[in-house]
Design an enzyme around this catalytic site. Structure first.
Site, PDB file in Angstrom:
ATOM      1  N   TRP A   1      45.045 116.126  19.312  1.00 49.80           N
ATOM      2  CA  TRP A   1      44.812 116.227  17.874  1.00 49.80           C
ATOM      3  C   TRP A   1      44.175 114.969  17.299  1.00 49.80           C
ATOM      4  CZ3 TRP A   1      44.128 120.712  16.118  1.00 49.80           C
ATOM      5  CH2 TRP A   1      44.884 121.789  16.567  1.00 49.80           C
TER       6      TRP A   1
ATOM      7  N   ASP B   1      49.263 111.441  10.395  1.00 45.75           N
ATOM      8  CA  ASP B   1      49.440 112.886  10.538  1.00 45.75           C
ATOM      9  C   ASP B   1      50.826 113.110  11.134  1.00 45.75           C
ATOM     10  OD1 ASP B   1      49.501 115.529  11.352  1.00 45.75           O
ATOM     11  OD2 ASP B   1      47.622 115.459  12.491  1.00 45.75           O
TER      12      ASP B   1
ATOM     13  N   LYS C   1      54.638 123.851  11.650  1.00 47.03           N
ATOM     14  CA  LYS C   1      55.366 123.397  12.835  1.00 47.03           C
ATOM     15  C   LYS C   1      56.849 123.239  12.491  1.00 47.03           C
ATOM     16  CE  LYS C   1      51.540 122.853  15.322  1.00 47.03           C
ATOM     17  NZ  LYS C   1      50.463 121.892  15.060  1.00 47.03           N
TER      18      LYS C   1
HETATM   19  C1  LIG Z   1      48.853 121.641  15.083  1.00 35.01           C
HETATM   20  C2  LIG Z   1      48.384 120.309  14.649  1.00 35.01           C
HETATM   21  C3  LIG Z   1      47.202 120.123  13.893  1.00 35.01           C
HETATM   22  C4  LIG Z   1      46.294 121.263  13.495  1.00 35.01           C
HETATM   23  O1  LIG Z   1      46.741 121.793  12.315  1.00 35.01           O
HETATM   24  P1  LIG Z   1      46.029 123.018  11.538  1.00 35.01           P
HETATM   25  O2  LIG Z   1      46.933 123.229  10.368  1.00 35.01           O
HETATM   26  O3  LIG Z   1      46.008 124.179  12.489  1.00 35.01           O
HETATM   27  O4  LIG Z   1      44.692 122.577  11.149  1.00 35.01           O
HETATM   28  C5  LIG Z   1      46.892 118.833  13.498  1.00 35.01           C
HETATM   29  N1  LIG Z   1      47.663 117.785  13.825  1.00 35.01           N
HETATM   30  C6  LIG Z   1      48.797 117.928  14.556  1.00 35.01           C
HETATM   31  C7  LIG Z   1      49.626 116.727  14.887  1.00 35.01           C
HETATM   32  C8  LIG Z   1      49.181 119.190  14.987  1.00 35.01           C
HETATM   33  O5  LIG Z   1      50.307 119.338  15.711  1.00 35.01           O
END
Ligand SMILES: *Cc1c(COP(=O)(O)O)cnc(C)c1O
Length: 379
Positions: free
Chosen positions: A119, A189, A213
């Site tokens: 990511w 993030d 998540k």
């Molecule tokens: C799953 C994930 C993403 C992608 O997120 P989307 O909402 O599908 O764009 C980005 N960063 C992390 C750390 C993730 O686990």
């Protein structure tokens, strides 16, 4: 592959289906009490007398939902008044673009990015479209099997900001320290470990986490940002991509994902009232992770973790079996026995067990019993 409902939902249906334990990497498991309330709200929100799917986003009821959800997040994380809390759309992938659009475009200095997995590599691709990026560390040569130590980061003097990902969901790597200097705005993030444990928001200029998540359904992304960060945002951004527009409209600039935000509210209530806050949540999550990693390590090498021991994630345990054939047999047997979502991300293969907040210690114990049994049969 048929999709089975998690045990919580099958229990709601009152059928005698075998329990299904949901270890999905995302969208992930949600608490049973939240699913029950969300199901009820689709038929009728008790205090509104209408389905949540048909209530105006301009109603007093929805404004109160946003207000309470923000207040609950502020309470859970002790967020001071100089931070804004937003509910945005476009997932974390849009934040990969929105952050450099707002904070890197037209700037003289580079932004530092730590590339520690699948990511964060994606976040760099998007940032490069907007300005100068310095990769402060890159784990690609080691197939993202470990995180950097603080001394390994090659940082820019007075970088515009530093971006990193607290928990690499695909590889199962989780930072145990906060990287970067204190005088550079830190952006993180937290999509896969937000609200899994307490953290000090004052260490960050901006953090973001999509809901799917650990805190609700897909469709909404929580962004928490410091007011001071907004001083030099370009004037000509599209409204939807300008944080200041969403701040001015309290996250109701256009039609927001009403249902997703409502479920996030339910999850924050669950954390406050049922779990007892983020210290308690962290305690439960630590027990789950300890249990699972003990079970992996007890296999005498039959189960092999991808991540270096010190960087193991409490949210996503990623591991391999001796051969891809055994991994296939493992996944098939797991599915038969009611375990859902254990296949590794397509970028790395193997097995991934995600231990998000709503996954119970009981589910982890059941998985460990299954893994022990499987190893005795095939090990
Ligand atoms: C799953 C994930 C993403 C992608 O997120 P989307 O909402 O599908 O764009 C980005 N960063 C992390 C750390 C993730 O686990």
């Amino acid at each position: 592959m048929p999709i089975k409902l998690p045990h919580t939902a099958s229990a709601c249906r009152g059928k005698s289906t075998p329990p299904v334990y949901n270890f999905s990497g995302g969208p992930g498991e949600l608490p049973a009490a939240v699913l029950a309330a969300a199901g009820q709200a689709i038929i009728e929100v008790p205090e509104a007398g209408l389905s949540v799917l048909g209530i105006s986003h301009r109603s007093d009821w929805f404004r109160a939902v946003v207000t309470e959800a923000v207040a609950n997040l502020r309470r859970l994380l002790n967020i001071p008044a100089n931070y804004h809390v937003l509910f945005l759309q476009g997932g974390s992938s849009l934040q990969f673009s929105m952050i450099p659009m707002n904070f890197l475009r037209h700037r003289e200095r580079a932004a530092d990015y730590i590339v520690s997995g699948y990511w964060s590599a994606k976040s760099v691709t998007e940032a490069r479209r907007e300005g100068q990026v310095n990769v402060a560390w890159d784990g690609a040569a080691q197939q993202y099997t470990r995180l950097p130590e603080p001394g390994e980061l090659q940082l820019t003097q007075h970088a515009t900001y530093l971006h990193y990902i607290s928990n690499e969901t695909v590889e199962g790597l989780q930072f145990k320290y906060i990287p970067g200097p204190t005088d550079v705005p830190r952006i993180c993030d937290m999509s896969s470990d937000f609200l899994a444990q307490p953290f000090d928001i004052n260490q960050y200029a901006l953090i973001y986490a999509h809901a799917q998540k650990n805190l609700g359904p897909s469709g909404v992304t929580v962004v928490i940002l410091q007011d001071a960060l907004l001083a030099d945002v370009p004037k000509d951004l599209p409204s939807m991509l300008d944080y200041r527009v969403h701040i001015a409209q309290s996250s109701i600039y256009n039609t927001p994902p009403v249902f997703s935000i409502y479920v996030v509210l339910l999850v924050t209530r669950w954390l406050l009232n049922e779990v007892g806050g983020l210290d308690a949540m962290q305690n439960i999550n630590a027990q789950k992770a300890q249990r699972l990693y003990e079970c992996i390590d007890a296999g005498g090498g039959f189960y092999r973790c991808r991540a270096a021991r010190t960087d193991r994630s409490a949210m996503n345990a990623v591991f391999h079996l001796p051969t891809p054939e055994l991994e296939q047999s493992f996944l098939q047997a797991a599915q038969t026995e009611g375990f859902y979502g254990l296949e590794g991300h397509r970028a790395v293969g193997g097995i991934r067990a995600s231990l998000y907040n709503a996954v119970s210690l009981e589910a982890v114990a059941a998985l460990c019993a299954f893994m022990e049994n499987f190893r005795q049969r095939y090990g």
